[in-house]
Design a protein around this motif. Structure first.
Motif, PDB file in Angstrom:
ATOM      1  N   GLU A  66       0.523  -1.163  -0.073  1.00  0.00           N
ATOM      2  CA  GLU A  66      -0.203   0.736  -0.266  1.00  0.00           C
ATOM      3  C   GLU A  66       0.859   1.070   0.015  1.00  0.00           C
ATOM      4  OE1 GLU A  66      -3.298   1.989   3.190  1.00  0.00           O
ATOM      5  OE2 GLU A  66      -2.896   0.300   3.029  1.00  0.00           O
ATOM      6  N   ALA A  67       1.607   1.657   0.862  1.00  0.00           N
ATOM      7  CA  ALA A  67       3.043   2.060   0.708  1.00  0.00           C
ATOM      8  C   ALA A  67       3.621   2.146  -0.497  1.00  0.00           C
ATOM      9  CB  ALA A  67       3.991   2.455   1.977  1.00  0.00           C
ATOM     10  N   ARG A  68       3.724   1.799  -1.122  1.00  0.00           N
ATOM     11  CA  ARG A  68       4.114   1.283  -2.509  1.00  0.00           C
ATOM     12  C   ARG A  68       3.500   1.935  -3.691  1.00  0.00           C
ATOM     13  NH1 ARG A  68       9.345  -1.162  -2.172  1.00  0.00           N
ATOM     14  NH2 ARG A  68      10.061  -2.268  -0.470  1.00  0.00           N
ATOM     15  N   ALA A  69       2.279   1.596  -3.599  1.00  0.00           N
ATOM     16  CA  ALA A  69       1.067   2.029  -4.227  1.00  0.00           C
ATOM     17  C   ALA A  69       0.501   4.454  -4.065  1.00  0.00           C
ATOM     18  CB  ALA A  69       0.012   1.522  -4.335  1.00  0.00           C
ATOM     19  N   ARG A  70       1.448   4.335  -2.774  1.00  0.00           N
ATOM     20  CA  ARG A  70       1.325   5.632  -2.722  1.00  0.00           C
ATOM     21  C   ARG A  70       2.369   6.837  -3.046  1.00  0.00           C
ATOM     22  NH1 ARG A  70      -2.705   7.270   2.124  1.00  0.00           N
ATOM     23  NH2 ARG A  70      -3.675   5.406   2.339  1.00  0.00           N
ATOM     24  N   GLU A  71       2.921   5.645  -3.688  1.00  0.00           N
ATOM     25  CA  GLU A  71       4.664   6.683  -3.866  1.00  0.00           C
ATOM     26  C   GLU A  71       4.591   6.510  -5.255  1.00  0.00           C
ATOM     27  OE1 GLU A  71       8.110   4.379  -2.079  1.00  0.00           O
ATOM     28  OE2 GLU A  71       7.410   4.560  -0.269  1.00  0.00           O
ATOM     29  N   LEU A  72       3.033   5.968  -5.578  1.00  0.00           N
ATOM     30  CA  LEU A  72       3.230   5.463  -7.884  1.00  0.00           C
ATOM     31  C   LEU A  72       2.012   6.452  -7.672  1.00  0.00           C
ATOM     32  CD1 LEU A  72       4.572   1.672  -7.895  1.00  0.00           C
ATOM     33  CD2 LEU A  72       5.743   3.882  -8.538  1.00  0.00           C
ATOM     34  N   GLY A  73       2.071   7.224  -6.467  1.00  0.00           N
ATOM     35  CA  GLY A  73       0.313   8.322  -7.149  1.00  0.00           C
ATOM     36  C   GLY A  73      -0.918   7.350  -6.967  1.00  0.00           C
ATOM     37  N   ALA A  74      -1.061   6.778  -6.507  1.00  0.00           N
ATOM     38  CA  ALA A  74      -2.496   5.781  -6.579  1.00  0.00           C
ATOM     39  C   ALA A  74      -2.925   5.940  -5.723  1.00  0.00           C
ATOM     40  CB  ALA A  74      -2.403   4.306  -6.197  1.00  0.00           C
ATOM     41  N   ALA A  75      -4.656   6.561  -6.839  1.00  0.00           N
ATOM     42  CA  ALA A  75      -5.610   6.914  -5.467  1.00  0.00           C
ATOM     43  C   ALA A  75      -6.485   5.431  -4.954  1.00  0.00           C
ATOM     44  CB  ALA A  75      -7.055   7.569  -6.317  1.00  0.00           C
ATOM     45  N   ASP A  76      -6.669   4.653  -5.854  1.00  0.00           N
ATOM     46  CA  ASP A  76      -6.906   3.112  -5.121  1.00  0.00           C
ATOM     47  C   ASP A  76      -5.813   1.841  -5.694  1.00  0.00           C
ATOM     48  OD1 ASP A  76     -10.274   4.523  -5.035  1.00  0.00           O
ATOM     49  OD2 ASP A  76      -9.778   4.324  -6.986  1.00  0.00           O
ATOM     50  N   LEU A  77      -6.799   1.396  -4.538  1.00  0.00           N
ATOM     51  CA  LEU A  77      -6.107   0.011  -4.473  1.00  0.00           C
ATOM     52  C   LEU A  77      -6.947  -1.019  -4.963  1.00  0.00           C
ATOM     53  CD1 LEU A  77      -3.064  -0.731  -4.632  1.00  0.00           C
ATOM     54  CD2 LEU A  77      -3.536  -1.370  -1.522  1.00  0.00           C
ATOM     55  N   VAL A  78      -6.726  -2.279  -5.757  1.00  0.00           N
ATOM     56  CA  VAL A  78      -7.968  -3.640  -5.574  1.00  0.00           C
ATOM     57  C   VAL A  78      -6.985  -5.116  -5.579  1.00  0.00           C
ATOM     58  CG1 VAL A  78      -9.482  -1.826  -6.974  1.00  0.00           C
ATOM     59  CG2 VAL A  78      -8.349  -3.137  -8.708  1.00  0.00           C
ATOM     60  N   LEU A  79      -8.299  -5.889  -5.802  1.00  0.00           N
ATOM     61  CA  LEU A  79      -7.645  -7.467  -5.432  1.00  0.00           C
ATOM     62  C   LEU A  79      -8.662  -8.172  -5.684  1.00  0.00           C
ATOM     63  CD1 LEU A  79      -7.876  -9.171  -2.391  1.00  0.00           C
ATOM     64  CD2 LEU A  79      -7.018  -7.460  -1.979  1.00  0.00           C
ATOM     65  N   ASP A  80      -8.220  -9.506  -6.152  1.00  0.00           N
ATOM     66  CA  ASP A  80      -9.191  -9.897  -6.336  1.00  0.00           C
ATOM     67  C   ASP A  80      -8.719 -11.030  -5.651  1.00  0.00           C
ATOM     68  OD1 ASP A  80      -7.485 -11.606  -8.451  1.00  0.00           O
ATOM     69  OD2 ASP A  80      -9.033 -10.115  -9.836  1.00  0.00           O
ATOM     70  N   THR A  81      -9.994 -11.709  -5.153  1.00  0.00           N
ATOM     71  CA  THR A  81      -9.485 -13.664  -4.373  1.00  0.00           C
ATOM     72  C   THR A  81     -10.610 -14.347  -4.559  1.00  0.00           C
ATOM     73  OG1 THR A  81      -8.789 -14.102  -2.343  1.00  0.00           O
ATOM     74  CG2 THR A  81     -10.635 -12.748  -2.813  1.00  0.00           C
ATOM     75  N   HIS A  82     -10.241 -15.604  -3.957  1.00  0.00           N
ATOM     76  CA  HIS A  82     -11.429 -16.589  -4.352  1.00  0.00           C
ATOM     77  C   HIS A  82     -12.226 -16.517  -2.469  1.00  0.00           C
ATOM     78  CE1 HIS A  82     -12.619 -20.827  -4.680  1.00  0.00           C
ATOM     79  NE2 HIS A  82     -13.079 -20.200  -6.161  1.00  0.00           N
ATOM     80  N   HIS A  83     -13.492 -16.947  -2.791  1.00  0.00           N
ATOM     81  CA  HIS A  83     -14.088 -17.093  -2.077  1.00  0.00           C
ATOM     82  C   HIS A  83     -13.764 -18.130  -0.644  1.00  0.00           C
ATOM     83  CE1 HIS A  83     -16.186 -20.308  -4.400  1.00  0.00           C
ATOM     84  NE2 HIS A  83     -16.354 -20.915  -3.066  1.00  0.00           N
ATOM     85  N   SER A  84     -13.001 -18.972  -1.059  1.00  0.00           N
ATOM     86  CA  SER A  84     -12.235 -20.532  -0.565  1.00  0.00           C
ATOM     87  C   SER A  84     -10.925 -19.657   0.819  1.00  0.00           C
ATOM     88  CB  SER A  84     -12.120 -21.669  -0.989  1.00  0.00           C
ATOM     89  OG  SER A  84     -10.237 -21.145  -2.203  1.00  0.00           O
ATOM     90  N   LEU A  85     -10.747 -18.909  -0.130  1.00  0.00           N
ATOM     91  CA  LEU A  85      -9.665 -18.244   0.878  1.00  0.00           C
ATOM     92  C   LEU A  85      -9.797 -17.372   2.174  1.00  0.00           C
ATOM     93  CD1 LEU A  85      -7.163 -17.381  -2.782  1.00  0.00           C
ATOM     94  CD2 LEU A  85      -7.211 -19.820  -1.063  1.00  0.00           C
ATOM     95  N   GLU A  86     -10.781 -17.456   2.707  1.00  0.00           N
ATOM     96  CA  GLU A  86     -11.226 -17.206   3.863  1.00  0.00           C
ATOM     97  C   GLU A  86      -9.699 -16.473   4.845  1.00  0.00           C
ATOM     98  OE1 GLU A  86     -12.961 -19.727   6.497  1.00  0.00           O
ATOM     99  OE2 GLU A  86     -13.875 -20.450   4.623  1.00  0.00           O
ATOM    100  N   ALA A  87      -9.040 -17.227   5.280  1.00  0.00           N
ATOM    101  CA  ALA A  87      -7.426 -16.308   5.552  1.00  0.00           C
ATOM    102  C   ALA A  87      -7.073 -15.058   5.288  1.00  0.00           C
ATOM    103  CB  ALA A  87      -6.545 -17.422   5.627  1.00  0.00           C
ATOM    104  N   ALA A  88      -7.062 -15.036   3.375  1.00  0.00           N
ATOM    105  CA  ALA A  88      -6.792 -14.245   2.602  1.00  0.00           C
ATOM    106  C   ALA A  88      -8.201 -12.804   2.856  1.00  0.00           C
ATOM    107  CB  ALA A  88      -6.410 -14.477   1.606  1.00  0.00           C
ATOM    108  N   ALA A  89      -9.321 -13.631   3.097  1.00  0.00           N
ATOM    109  CA  ALA A  89     -10.062 -12.479   3.066  1.00  0.00           C
ATOM    110  C   ALA A  89      -9.972 -11.559   3.997  1.00  0.00           C
ATOM    111  CB  ALA A  89     -11.565 -13.504   3.014  1.00  0.00           C
ATOM    112  N   ALA A  90      -9.951 -12.564   5.549  1.00  0.00           N
ATOM    113  CA  ALA A  90      -9.220 -11.513   5.911  1.00  0.00           C
ATOM    114  C   ALA A  90      -8.397 -10.834   6.664  1.00  0.00           C
ATOM    115  CB  ALA A  90      -9.297 -12.487   7.728  1.00  0.00           C
ATOM    116  N   LEU A  91      -7.554 -11.077   5.945  1.00  0.00           N
ATOM    117  CA  LEU A  91      -6.204 -10.211   5.990  1.00  0.00           C
ATOM    118  C   LEU A  91      -6.899  -8.982   4.899  1.00  0.00           C
ATOM    119  CD1 LEU A  91      -2.924  -9.272   6.336  1.00  0.00           C
ATOM    120  CD2 LEU A  91      -2.809 -10.329   4.151  1.00  0.00           C
TER     121      LEU A  91
END
Length: 157
Positions: A106-131
């Motif tokens: 996230e810090a690196r995205a801000r340094e690059l000028g990002a306004a938004d950060l997005v991601l995709d995942t699979h519903h079975s990856l519960e630990a990832a969703a919690a993170l």
């Protein structure tokens, strides 16, 4: 202390970690009778200012994980970057390093000028969703055609 440093997404260590990541996804998806599509990233998508790829190293300097951000089509607020290939070796999980990696990206995205950060995942990856939830991401509408994804998340920076 864990350390994170940019590296080429096609470096030997990045390839090793990505191979482990993709293999773990293939196994996890197979248990659900779902086919996982492996796509090694185009390394140029993870070179500034298009993005960055990071390798996580443990106290001994051993590589234990990776993740990256890449610029995608602009979002409603401007520059949009996507988190990709977030992975930590199983023996390192539960130490808070996933959160540290997300904060670093996230810090690196801000340094690059990002306004938004997005991601995709699979519903079975519960630990990832919690993170993702713990680091401020919320569910958003589908923004890509990733065949491995069933959920999409975003965060305004």
């Amino acid at each position: 202390m864990v350390a994170m440093a940019p590296t080429s997404a096609d470096s030997p260590i990045a390839r090793e970690l990505l191979t482990e990541y993709f293999h773990s996804r293939e196994i996890g998806f197979a248990h659900q009778n779902v086919v996982y599509t492996t796509r090694f990233p185009d390394a140029s998508a993870f070179e500034p200012p298009a993005g960055v790829f990071v390798v996580v190293r443990d106290d001994d300097g051993s590589p234990v994980g990776c993740g990256g951000i890449r610029r995608i089509e602009d979002g409603p607020h401007g520059l949009r970057y996507e988190v990709k290939h977030l992975y930590l070796r199983p023996e390192t999980r539960g130490r808070g390093w996933g959160r540290m990696l997300m904060e670093d990206l996230e810090a690196r995205a801000r340094e690059l000028g990002a306004a938004d950060l997005v991601l995709d995942t699979h519903h079975s990856l519960e630990a990832a969703a919690a993170l993702y939830s713990a680091t401020g991401f919320t569910r958003i509408e589908r923004y890509n055609d990733n065949p491995n994804a069933t959920r999409w998340y975003g965060k305004s920076l």
